[in-house]
Design a protein around this motif. Structure first.
Motif, PDB file in Angstrom:
ATOM      1  N   GLY A 126       0.759  -1.256  -0.069  1.00 54.25           N
ATOM      2  CA  GLY A 126       0.019  -0.205   0.170  1.00 54.25           C
ATOM      3  C   GLY A 126       1.141   0.878   0.442  1.00 54.25           C
ATOM      4  N   ASP A 127       2.214   1.379   0.440  1.00 57.89           N
ATOM      5  CA  ASP A 127       2.664   2.161   0.204  1.00 57.89           C
ATOM      6  C   ASP A 127       3.670   2.801  -1.123  1.00 57.89           C
ATOM      7  N   GLN A 128       3.524   3.963  -1.796  1.00 59.28           N
ATOM      8  CA  GLN A 128       3.731   4.566  -2.686  1.00 59.28           C
ATOM      9  C   GLN A 128       5.001   5.171  -2.690  1.00 59.28           C
ATOM     10  N   LEU A 129       5.713   5.378  -3.263  1.00 61.42           N
ATOM     11  CA  LEU A 129       7.056   5.501  -3.605  1.00 61.42           C
ATOM     12  C   LEU A 129       7.428   6.656  -3.429  1.00 61.42           C
ATOM     13  N   PRO A 130       8.286   7.317  -2.760  1.00 64.27           N
ATOM     14  CA  PRO A 130       8.834   8.482  -3.419  1.00 64.27           C
ATOM     15  C   PRO A 130       9.965   9.405  -3.839  1.00 64.27           C
ATOM     16  N   VAL A 131      10.691   8.477  -4.021  1.00 63.27           N
ATOM     17  CA  VAL A 131      12.027   7.926  -4.583  1.00 63.27           C
ATOM     18  C   VAL A 131      12.064   6.836  -5.515  1.00 63.27           C
ATOM     19  N   ASP A 132      13.124   7.212  -6.407  1.00 64.20           N
ATOM     20  CA  ASP A 132      13.102   5.858  -7.312  1.00 64.20           C
ATOM     21  C   ASP A 132      14.237   5.180  -6.379  1.00 64.20           C
ATOM     22  N   GLY A 133      14.523   3.432  -6.471  1.00 67.59           N
ATOM     23  CA  GLY A 133      14.884   2.470  -5.844  1.00 67.59           C
ATOM     24  C   GLY A 133      15.729   1.626  -6.273  1.00 67.59           C
ATOM     25  N   LEU A 134      16.481   0.997  -5.724  1.00 69.07           N
ATOM     26  CA  LEU A 134      17.072  -0.527  -5.787  1.00 69.07           C
ATOM     27  C   LEU A 134      16.084  -1.760  -4.874  1.00 69.07           C
ATOM     28  N   ILE A 135      15.347  -2.341  -5.038  1.00 67.36           N
ATOM     29  CA  ILE A 135      15.173  -3.574  -4.011  1.00 67.36           C
ATOM     30  C   ILE A 135      16.614  -3.889  -3.658  1.00 67.36           C
ATOM     31  N   LEU A 136      16.600  -4.363  -1.994  1.00 68.16           N
ATOM     32  CA  LEU A 136      17.845  -4.590  -1.765  1.00 68.16           C
ATOM     33  C   LEU A 136      17.150  -6.442  -1.022  1.00 68.16           C
ATOM     34  N   VAL A 145      12.793  -3.933   0.993  1.00 68.36           N
ATOM     35  CA  VAL A 145      14.100  -2.899   1.466  1.00 68.36           C
ATOM     36  C   VAL A 145      14.738  -2.418   0.117  1.00 68.36           C
ATOM     37  N   VAL A 146      13.959  -0.524   0.274  1.00 65.61           N
ATOM     38  CA  VAL A 146      14.406  -0.568  -0.904  1.00 65.61           C
ATOM     39  C   VAL A 146      15.072   0.766  -0.797  1.00 65.61           C
ATOM     40  N   ARG A 147      16.888   0.800  -1.030  1.00 68.33           N
ATOM     41  CA  ARG A 147      17.785   1.602  -1.254  1.00 68.33           C
ATOM     42  C   ARG A 147      17.103   3.097  -2.159  1.00 68.33           C
ATOM     43  N   ALA A 148      17.175   4.162  -1.902  1.00 65.84           N
ATOM     44  CA  ALA A 148      17.505   5.080  -2.624  1.00 65.84           C
ATOM     45  C   ALA A 148      17.909   5.411  -3.720  1.00 65.84           C
ATOM     46  N   THR A 149      17.848   5.403  -5.104  1.00 74.25           N
ATOM     47  CA  THR A 149      18.793   5.864  -6.118  1.00 74.25           C
ATOM     48  C   THR A 149      18.792   7.424  -6.838  1.00 74.25           C
ATOM     49  N   HIS A 150      17.668   7.471  -6.879  1.00 73.08           N
ATOM     50  CA  HIS A 150      17.743   9.478  -7.312  1.00 73.08           C
ATOM     51  C   HIS A 150      16.130   9.505  -5.849  1.00 73.08           C
ATOM     52  N   VAL A 151      16.404  11.013  -5.867  1.00 79.03           N
ATOM     53  CA  VAL A 151      15.345  11.438  -4.959  1.00 79.03           C
ATOM     54  C   VAL A 151      15.861  12.903  -5.691  1.00 79.03           C
ATOM     55  N   GLY A 152      14.613  13.848  -5.291  1.00 81.09           N
ATOM     56  CA  GLY A 152      14.051  15.302  -5.590  1.00 81.09           C
ATOM     57  C   GLY A 152      14.287  14.910  -7.154  1.00 81.09           C
ATOM     58  N   ALA A 153      14.292  15.670  -7.883  1.00 82.12           N
ATOM     59  CA  ALA A 153      14.313  16.683  -8.940  1.00 82.12           C
ATOM     60  C   ALA A 153      15.191  15.268 -10.234  1.00 82.12           C
ATOM     61  N   LYS A 154      16.031  14.469  -9.270  1.00 86.25           N
ATOM     62  CA  LYS A 154      16.104  13.087 -10.612  1.00 86.25           C
ATOM     63  C   LYS A 154      15.662  12.323 -10.354  1.00 86.25           C
ATOM     64  N   SER A 155      14.200  12.761  -9.725  1.00 88.97           N
ATOM     65  CA  SER A 155      13.917  10.880  -9.676  1.00 88.97           C
ATOM     66  C   SER A 155      12.655  11.155 -10.604  1.00 88.97           C
ATOM     67  N   PHE A 156      11.774   9.368 -11.523  1.00 85.60           N
ATOM     68  CA  PHE A 156      11.815   9.615 -12.713  1.00 85.60           C
ATOM     69  C   PHE A 156      10.501  10.846 -12.404  1.00 85.60           C
ATOM     70  N   ILE A 157       8.863  10.452 -11.412  1.00 87.57           N
ATOM     71  CA  ILE A 157       8.699  11.391 -11.157  1.00 87.57           C
ATOM     72  C   ILE A 157       8.495  12.902 -12.239  1.00 87.57           C
TER      73      ILE A 157
END
Length: 774
Positions: free
Chosen positions: A126-136, A175-187
């Motif tokens: 049910g959580d929405q991803l706020p960043v791009d990430g890699l599943i660890l 567990v997801v590691r944030a790879t792209h945040v803010g302006a660099k994220s996909f969304i």
């Protein structure tokens, strides 16, 4: 679930210093700058400024008073919207979800703007991803990327896979590691802003905007032609400017858009005080028009709190053995939904190590795990088994009739999402739901307001019907098991016949909503989970609980901050109050617009000057429209909305405008010729008769009368009379205590009410009744 080491405080600060921090959620309100810009830079304000500059040329400075009305209107709009913005922004912060982030110092709860690159996010169903990430780490998840791709089919992901911002978990956890945040994220790098659905449509604002568009096309050309005609008829340039200015000011429905916008903004602010977050202002109107309300059982009718009531062994299993298997299975699967929490809290964890996990899915309605001890699944018996044995089905039906949610624990020979092989039921799990406090009173109120309640749930229909009965929902016995339907389903027939829909898949929920809409209904849908998203998006009005999933909240029109459905009573009442009152008072604004357009056209072909000066319209605008409408717009009015805005408006506005035009022509043609009245005298009588007609219209709009509304009408009439007695010179009016004028205007005043009534009978009930104004 074991989690890797998170970032240290120093590492976090380094990322913040270098701009590798996520951005806050988009604001639901406009910025202060945008509020000022949109209220100041309007087409009508531009016209007012140009007209004010022209009046300035004439040297008649008191005729600039009309600008004061425009300035006050604009100031009120800015003040109220900023006031509402602050309240809504405060409520938005409370409704925002926090994310579980693993840092070196331990696990912390953070808002999305506090997340930095390389943070470790623990994501749940049910959580929405706020960043791009890699599943660890994960035992298996399914991700819905429909808000990005447009495809609603869940995508299976595992360790090492990438996930993008804007998507959300349909099942499992990771567990997801944030790879792209803010302006660099996909969304944020997409060319356009990702929208979760279409913007809420407002019939009221759309109708008013259509009126404004027509006036935008008409007002300048008509004013130009009138000005030229005045000059050709030998009026002085000053007289031509003042007459044309008065005509164009009269065409502008000052305050109508303002009153609508302010009313919605004030309602949003009031709802915020009741702990309801409004994501879009027109949604207030949308819910007011709703006549079908789809209820998700869990979280709406029930509190969402579940408890294990009983375990019934099956297939010659002992109770202790079944308990051990359930405890081992549910812990090995790792689900974190309410059912899993209820079982985890009641049963022992034998620490089984999973080799394969199929997380819970709303479409499958089961979850499973492969362990050394075998393959086990927990879920709805109808979905776990291809065919439920008659003796088991009878027992399940009996428990469901008692109001239990019935699950089964089963052993399988296969563990695939689409194939379980041979299935052996080991036992039944009986779960109890808790009815929300005040649910019965809330649903009774909605039903008394002609809102049909429909229950749409993924649970057993008999269980759902039992709960609907306890909640006081009408026709609860009309139930259907949607899992029993095959082939092409006739949803139109289903929605016409049934009230309770059980074993509904997310796609079926959406189709049910569409069927009600095809039948001409306005549909609201409640929900709190990812299984409700498709229906929430399809509905005319979506309502989510703040305790629900981020995905559901992100597309809902309303978020109930305390997850208390009782608060929706305030939304329904606020919406009906706004729409009913705007429909009622809009006629007062359009009277002036209609007679001004008509008089402008007529006086193009007449030698006499336009009957008003700009300053003479001020008492009419303020006393018969401005002040009364803001008072009447605050009146309680909770009747069901008719949906016939223009028809209701025109029933009063058209007769009133016809009366005004008729009286002015009588004054101009008869008074000027037979009684030798000069221009100042005829314009004075025009103001007097126009104001009197508008006061009669105000009296009709205010019905049904009470002491407050009668006092309001009498106060406005008294102030209007005082204008003529004490402030005549200020408003360029002649004294009315002149027997020659009185002989002429007193019979006209006495005829206003019967003449108005006669015109309304002809225009309002014969002509408009044949036109379907929408």
């Amino acid at each position: 679930m074991p989690i890797s080491q998170g970032l240290t405080a120093k590492q976090v600060q380094q990322r913040i210093d270098t701009g590798r921090q996520n951005e806050p959620a988009p604001s639901l309100t406009r910025s202060i700058k945008a509020i000022f810009r949109d209220n100041l830079l309007t087409w009508f304000n531009l016209i007012n400024l140009v007209l004010g500059a022209l009046v300035l040329i004439t040297g008649s400075y008191k005729n600039e008073l009309f600008l004061g009305v425009a300035i006050v209107n604009t100031a009120i709009g800015i003040f109220q919207e900023i006031r509402s913005k602050r309240q809504i922004d405060k409520m938005s912060l409370l409704s925002e979800s926090t994310y579980e982030v693993k840092r070196a110092s331990g696990t912390v709860e953070l808002h999305q703007d506090a997340i930095v690159q390389d943070d470790l996010l623990v994501m749940h169903r049910g959580d929405q991803l706020p960043v791009d990430g890699l599943i660890l780490e994960t035992k298996g998840i399914e991700v819905d990327e429909s808000q990005i791709t447009g495809e609603a089919t869940p995508i299976a992901k595992t360790t090492g896979d990438s996930v993008v911002s804007g998507s959300f978990l349909v099942s499992g956890q990771a567990v997801v590691r944030a790879t792209h945040v803010g302006a660099k994220s996909f969304i944020n790098t997409m060319s356009g802003e990702v929208q979760s659905g279409e913007s809420t449509n407002s019939q009221l604002l759309n109708t008013i905007n259509r009126i404004i568009k027509i006036l935008t096309v008409v007002i300048v050309p008509l004013g130009t032609v009138l000005f030229i005609s005045r000059l050709l008829n030998h009026s002085s340039i000053n007289q031509a400017i003042l007459g044309t200015t008065a005509a164009m000011i009269g065409m502008i429905p000052e305050g109508l858009v303002l009153l609508t916008s302010v009313s919605l903004a004030v309602s949003a602010m009031n709802l915020a005080r009741h702990r309801v977050l409004v994501r879009e202002l027109p949604a207030i109107e949308g819910l007011a028009r709703v006549d079908v309300l789809g209820l998700d059982k869990t979280g709406t009718i029930t509190s969402g709190k579940l408890q294990l009531s009983k375990i019934v062994p099956w297939h010659q299993q002992s109770l202790d053995q079944v308990k051990l298997i359930i405890g081992g299975t549910i812990n090995a699967i790792g689900d974190d939904n309410e059912t899993a929490r209820a079982l985890n809290s009641a049963l022992t964890n034998p620490e089984w190590q999973p080799t394969k996990v199929v997380p819970f899915s709303s479409a499958r309605k089961w979850s499973g795990v492969s362990v050394q001890q075998g393959n086990y699944v927990i879920g709805a018996p109808e979905f776990v088994l291809k065919r439920v044995p008659a003796n088991l089905a009878k027992q399940i039906e009996g428990y469901a009739a008692e109001g239990y949610r019935v699950l089964c624990i089963a052993q399988t020979t296969e563990m695939n999402a689409d194939n379980l092989g041979n299935v052996t039921v080991l036992g039944l799990i009986l779960i109890e739901d808790e009815i929300r406090e005040n649910a019965v009173e809330t649903f009774r109120y909605f039903q008394n307001q002609d809102v049909a309640l429909k229950v749409i749930s993924g649970d057993n229909p008999t269980t759902v019907a039992n709960i609907a009965s306890r909640a006081g929902i009408k026709n609860w016995a009309q139930l259907i098991d949607m899992s029993s339907l095959e082939g092409d389903i006739d949803y139109d027939q289903l929605v016409a016949k049934y009230t309770v829909f059980g074993r509904v898949t997310p796609t079926q929920k959406k189709q049910l909503v569409k069927a009600w809409q095809r039948a001409g209904h306005s549909v609201a849908m409640t929900g709190d989970g990812v299984n409700d998203i498709l229906a929430l998006r399809q509905a005319d009005c979506g309502i989510a609980m703040a305790s629900g999933s981020e995905a559901a909240k992100s597309i809902a029109d309303f978020v109930l901050v305390d997850s208390n459905f009782d608060a929706m009573l305030n939304v329904l009442n606020e919406g009906r109050r706004v729409v009913n009152n705007i429909e009622r008072v809009a006629s007062l604004f359009l009277i002036k617009t209609m007679y001004s357009v008509a008089l402008s056209i007529i006086f193009i072909f007449m030698r006499n000057g336009y009957p008003f000066q700009p300053i003479q319209l001020t008492p009419i605008s303020v006393l018969t429209v401005g002040i009364p409408t803001f008072v009447l717009a605050l009146e309680p009015n909770y009747q069901r909305i008719s949906g016939q805005f223009m028809k209701q408006v025109m029933v009063i506005a058209a007769p009133a405008a016809i009366c005004v035009v008729a009286y002015i022509l009588v004054i101009d043609l008869v008074g000027g010729v037979q009684f030798n009245l000069n221009y100042t005298e005829t314009s004075t009588l025009s103001v007097l008769l126009t104001g009197a007609v508008c006061l009669v219209a105000l009296l009709m709009v205010a019905r049904p009368l009470n002491r407050l509304k009668l006092a309001l009408v009498l106060l406005m009439a008294g102030c209007f009379a005082l204008i003529f007695i004490f402030f005549g010179k200020l408003f360029s009016l002649e004294g009315i205590f002149n027997w020659q004028m009185a002989v002429f205007y007193l019979p006209l005043l006495a005829s206003i009410y019967p003449f108005f009534y006669l015109v309304q009978e002809v225009v309002g009930k014969r002509i408009l009744a044949r036109i379907n104004w929408r």
